[in-house]
Design a protein around this motif. Structure first.
Motif, mmCIF file in Angstrom:
data_model
loop_
_atom_site.group_PDB
_atom_site.id
_atom_site.type_symbol
_atom_site.label_atom_id
_atom_site.label_comp_id
_atom_site.label_asym_id
_atom_site.label_seq_id
_atom_site.Cartn_x
_atom_site.Cartn_y
_atom_site.Cartn_z
ATOM 1 N N PHE A 1 0.871 -1.163 0.000
ATOM 2 C CA PHE A 1 0.000 0.000 0.000
ATOM 3 C C PHE A 1 0.914 1.220 0.000
ATOM 4 O O PHE A 1 1.588 1.487 0.992
ATOM 5 C CB PHE A 1 -0.902 -0.015 1.237
ATOM 6 C CG PHE A 1 -1.799 1.183 1.346
ATOM 7 C CD1 PHE A 1 -2.747 1.452 0.372
ATOM 8 C CD2 PHE A 1 -1.698 2.038 2.421
ATOM 9 C CE1 PHE A 1 -3.574 2.557 0.468
ATOM 10 C CE2 PHE A 1 -2.527 3.140 2.538
ATOM 11 C CZ PHE A 1 -3.461 3.401 1.555
ATOM 12 N N VAL A 2 0.982 1.922 -1.124
ATOM 13 C CA VAL A 2 1.845 3.093 -1.271
ATOM 14 C C VAL A 2 1.023 4.321 -0.895
ATOM 15 O O VAL A 2 0.111 4.706 -1.615
ATOM 16 C CB VAL A 2 2.391 3.211 -2.720
ATOM 17 C CG1 VAL A 2 3.301 4.413 -2.854
ATOM 18 C CG2 VAL A 2 3.128 1.943 -3.113
ATOM 19 N N THR A 3 1.324 4.902 0.268
ATOM 20 C CA THR A 3 0.492 6.001 0.769
ATOM 21 C C THR A 3 0.796 7.339 0.104
ATOM 22 O O THR A 3 -0.062 8.201 0.046
ATOM 23 C CB THR A 3 0.639 6.147 2.294
ATOM 24 O OG1 THR A 3 2.014 6.361 2.609
ATOM 25 C CG2 THR A 3 0.120 4.917 3.007
ATOM 26 N N GLU A 4 2.024 7.521 -0.386
ATOM 27 C CA GLU A 4 2.381 8.781 -1.038
ATOM 28 C C GLU A 4 2.536 8.577 -2.540
ATOM 29 O O GLU A 4 2.720 7.461 -3.012
ATOM 30 C CB GLU A 4 3.706 9.320 -0.484
ATOM 31 C CG GLU A 4 3.665 9.734 0.957
ATOM 32 C CD GLU A 4 4.029 8.611 1.909
ATOM 33 O OE1 GLU A 4 3.767 8.770 3.113
ATOM 34 O OE2 GLU A 4 4.538 7.584 1.454
ATOM 35 N N GLN A 5 2.493 9.671 -3.258
ATOM 36 C CA GLN A 5 2.764 9.627 -4.696
ATOM 37 C C GLN A 5 4.247 9.308 -4.866
ATOM 38 O O GLN A 5 5.091 9.841 -4.135
ATOM 39 C CB GLN A 5 2.432 10.977 -5.319
ATOM 40 C CG GLN A 5 2.571 11.005 -6.822
ATOM 41 C CD GLN A 5 2.169 12.360 -7.392
ATOM 42 O OE1 GLN A 5 2.161 13.366 -6.704
ATOM 43 N NE2 GLN A 5 1.844 12.369 -8.660
ATOM 44 N N GLU A 6 4.566 8.428 -5.819
ATOM 45 C CA GLU A 6 5.956 8.011 -5.992
ATOM 46 C C GLU A 6 6.305 7.882 -7.466
ATOM 47 O O GLU A 6 5.545 7.324 -8.251
ATOM 48 C CB GLU A 6 6.212 6.666 -5.305
ATOM 49 C CG GLU A 6 7.617 6.153 -5.498
ATOM 50 C CD GLU A 6 7.875 4.784 -4.878
ATOM 51 O OE1 GLU A 6 8.962 4.240 -5.098
ATOM 52 O OE2 GLU A 6 6.978 4.253 -4.185
ATOM 53 N N PHE A 7 7.490 8.384 -7.811
ATOM 54 C CA PHE A 7 8.105 8.116 -9.101
ATOM 55 C C PHE A 7 9.314 7.249 -8.812
ATOM 56 O O PHE A 7 10.091 7.537 -7.890
ATOM 57 C CB PHE A 7 8.571 9.404 -9.797
ATOM 58 C CG PHE A 7 9.367 9.110 -11.041
ATOM 59 C CD1 PHE A 7 8.720 8.814 -12.222
ATOM 60 C CD2 PHE A 7 10.749 9.088 -11.003
ATOM 61 C CE1 PHE A 7 9.447 8.505 -13.370
ATOM 62 C CE2 PHE A 7 11.482 8.788 -12.133
ATOM 63 C CZ PHE A 7 10.832 8.498 -13.323
ATOM 64 N N CYS A 8 9.467 6.158 -9.574
ATOM 65 C CA CYS A 8 10.650 5.318 -9.394
ATOM 66 C C CYS A 8 11.185 4.870 -10.744
ATOM 67 O O CYS A 8 10.444 4.722 -11.712
ATOM 68 C CB CYS A 8 10.354 4.123 -8.490
ATOM 69 S SG CYS A 8 9.070 3.009 -9.066
ATOM 70 N N HIS A 9 12.516 4.684 -10.779
ATOM 71 C CA HIS A 9 13.212 4.237 -11.980
ATOM 72 C C HIS A 9 13.998 2.984 -11.604
ATOM 73 O O HIS A 9 14.856 3.029 -10.718
ATOM 74 C CB HIS A 9 14.156 5.329 -12.492
ATOM 75 C CG HIS A 9 14.914 4.911 -13.696
ATOM 76 N ND1 HIS A 9 16.267 4.702 -13.660
ATOM 77 C CD2 HIS A 9 14.509 4.650 -14.955
ATOM 78 C CE1 HIS A 9 16.667 4.332 -14.868
ATOM 79 N NE2 HIS A 9 15.629 4.296 -15.665
#
Length: 114
Positions: free
Chosen positions: A57-65
């Motif tokens: 459960f990803v509670t924050e907005q996330e950008f990942c590479h």
């Protein structure tokens, strides 16, 4: 102004691996990370995970590479999204789903907190 330079992310030493919170079966995946910057609602760093499946459960907005490894992320109610080194994700806040890591994954990330 602050500039955080993440050099040689593949060779960076990370925290001691710890098991994921909600594993699904065996093997149990272990994660480790290194945080580089945390300021003004933004966090950046490197995250690594060994093979395994778990609920996330990803509670924050996330950008990942993704810089190494492969697997899938299946959003709740959605289709599996396969990824490999070189791919990137942008996840909205409160993203739920299942990670299935096939080959140890390492990613750089930016978390945007509200």
């Amino acid at each position: 102004m602050t500039v955080s330079h993440i050099r040689a992310a593949l060779g960076e030493t990370l925290s001691t691996p710890a098991p994921v919170a909600s594993p699904i079966g065996e093997p149990v995946a272990h994660t480790s990370y290194k945080e580089f910057e945390r300021a003004d609602q933004v966090e950046t760093g490197i995250w690594e995970c060994t093979p395994g499946r778990w609920n996330r459960f990803v509670t924050e907005q996330e950008f990942c590479h993704f810089i190494a490894g492969s697997g899938t992320f299946t959003p709740t109610g959605g289709e599996p999204i396969a990824f490999k080194a070189g791919d990137a994700f942008m996840m909205s806040e409160n993203t739920m789903g299942v990670w299935d890591i096939r080959e140890t994954v390492r990613k750089t990330y930016v978390i945007i907190k509200r």
